[in-house]
Motif scaffolding. Structure first.
Motif, short mmCIF file in Angstrom:
data_model
loop_
_atom_site.label_atom_id
_atom_site.label_comp_id
_atom_site.label_asym_id
_atom_site.label_seq_id
_atom_site.Cartn_x
_atom_site.Cartn_y
_atom_site.Cartn_z
N ARG A 96 0.86 -1.19 0.00
CA ARG A 96 0.00 0.00 0.00
C ARG A 96 0.90 1.23 0.00
O ARG A 96 1.67 1.42 0.93
N GLY A 97 0.79 2.02 -1.06
CA GLY A 97 1.62 3.21 -1.20
C GLY A 97 2.28 3.23 -2.56
O GLY A 97 2.31 2.23 -3.28
N ASP A 98 2.80 4.38 -2.93
CA ASP A 98 3.44 4.54 -4.23
C ASP A 98 4.82 3.89 -4.23
O ASP A 98 5.51 3.86 -3.21
N ILE A 99 5.22 3.37 -5.40
CA ILE A 99 6.51 2.71 -5.56
C ILE A 99 7.26 3.38 -6.70
O ILE A 99 6.68 3.63 -7.76
N ARG A 100 8.55 3.66 -6.49
CA ARG A 100 9.43 4.20 -7.53
C ARG A 100 10.70 3.38 -7.58
O ARG A 100 11.23 3.00 -6.55
N SER A 101 11.21 3.17 -8.81
CA SER A 101 12.44 2.41 -8.96
C SER A 101 13.28 3.00 -10.08
O SER A 101 12.75 3.42 -11.11
N HIS A 135 3.75 4.19 -14.71
CA HIS A 135 4.61 5.05 -15.53
C HIS A 135 5.92 4.32 -15.74
O HIS A 135 6.64 4.05 -14.77
N ALA A 136 6.27 3.99 -17.01
CA ALA A 136 7.54 3.33 -17.31
C ALA A 136 7.80 3.42 -18.80
O ALA A 136 6.91 3.75 -19.58
N ARG A 137 9.02 3.11 -19.19
CA ARG A 137 9.34 3.07 -20.62
C ARG A 137 8.59 1.91 -21.28
O ARG A 137 8.04 2.05 -22.36
N GLU A 138 8.60 0.73 -20.63
CA GLU A 138 7.90 -0.44 -21.15
C GLU A 138 7.00 -1.01 -20.06
O GLU A 138 7.40 -1.09 -18.90
N VAL A 187 2.76 3.21 -9.51
CA VAL A 187 4.03 2.52 -9.71
C VAL A 187 4.78 3.23 -10.83
O VAL A 187 4.25 3.42 -11.92
N GLU A 188 6.03 3.62 -10.54
CA GLU A 188 6.87 4.31 -11.52
C GLU A 188 8.23 3.63 -11.58
O GLU A 188 8.86 3.40 -10.55
N ALA A 189 8.66 3.29 -12.81
CA ALA A 189 9.96 2.64 -12.99
C ALA A 189 10.68 3.30 -14.15
O ALA A 189 10.07 3.67 -15.15
N ALA A 190 12.00 3.42 -14.03
CA ALA A 190 12.80 4.04 -15.08
C ALA A 190 12.83 3.18 -16.34
O ALA A 190 12.92 3.70 -17.44
#
Length: 106
Positions: free
Chosen positions: A27-32, A65-68, A46-49
């Motif tokens: 539970r909560g936003d995730i960034r990588s 949000h991600a490139r792929e 969810v956001e990934a580079a």
């Protein structure tokens, strides 16, 4: 703990992949800075580079949000990506904004 890191360059990712295991709910936003592989449930954005994989049986209640993005499970939110691969059982209950959308409906 349901999250661990592994080296993974198979999906165009430089660096590491964070994995959310089956049976795990975050539970909560995730960034990588690398990739994210979801086999469990995420309630948050969810956001990934590099990439996000939502595996079959996995669920996300939030935006991606991600490139792929590889979608085999369910997303209740919007997807923003350069490329989205939607597998046969993948579902997005929101909008998809992508340069390329590939659907596997075989």
């Amino acid at each position: 703990m349901g999250i661990f890191h592994r080296n993974d360059r198979a999906h165009g990712g430089a660096g590491r992949t964070s994995v959310i295991a089956p049976g795990t709910t975050i539970r909560g936003d995730i960034r990588s800075d690398g990739g994210i592989h979801i086999d469990g449930t995420v309630i948050g954005n969810v956001e990934a580079a590099t990439y996000i994989i939502v595996a079959g049986g996995a669920r996300v209640e939030g935006d991606l949000h991600a490139r792929e993005v590889y979608l085999g499970g369910e997303v209740q939110g919007d997807i923003w990506a350069v490329e989205v691969d939607m597998l046969d059982k993948g579902r997005c209950l929101g909008k998809i904004e992508a340069i390329r959308l590939n659907e596997d409906r075989g």
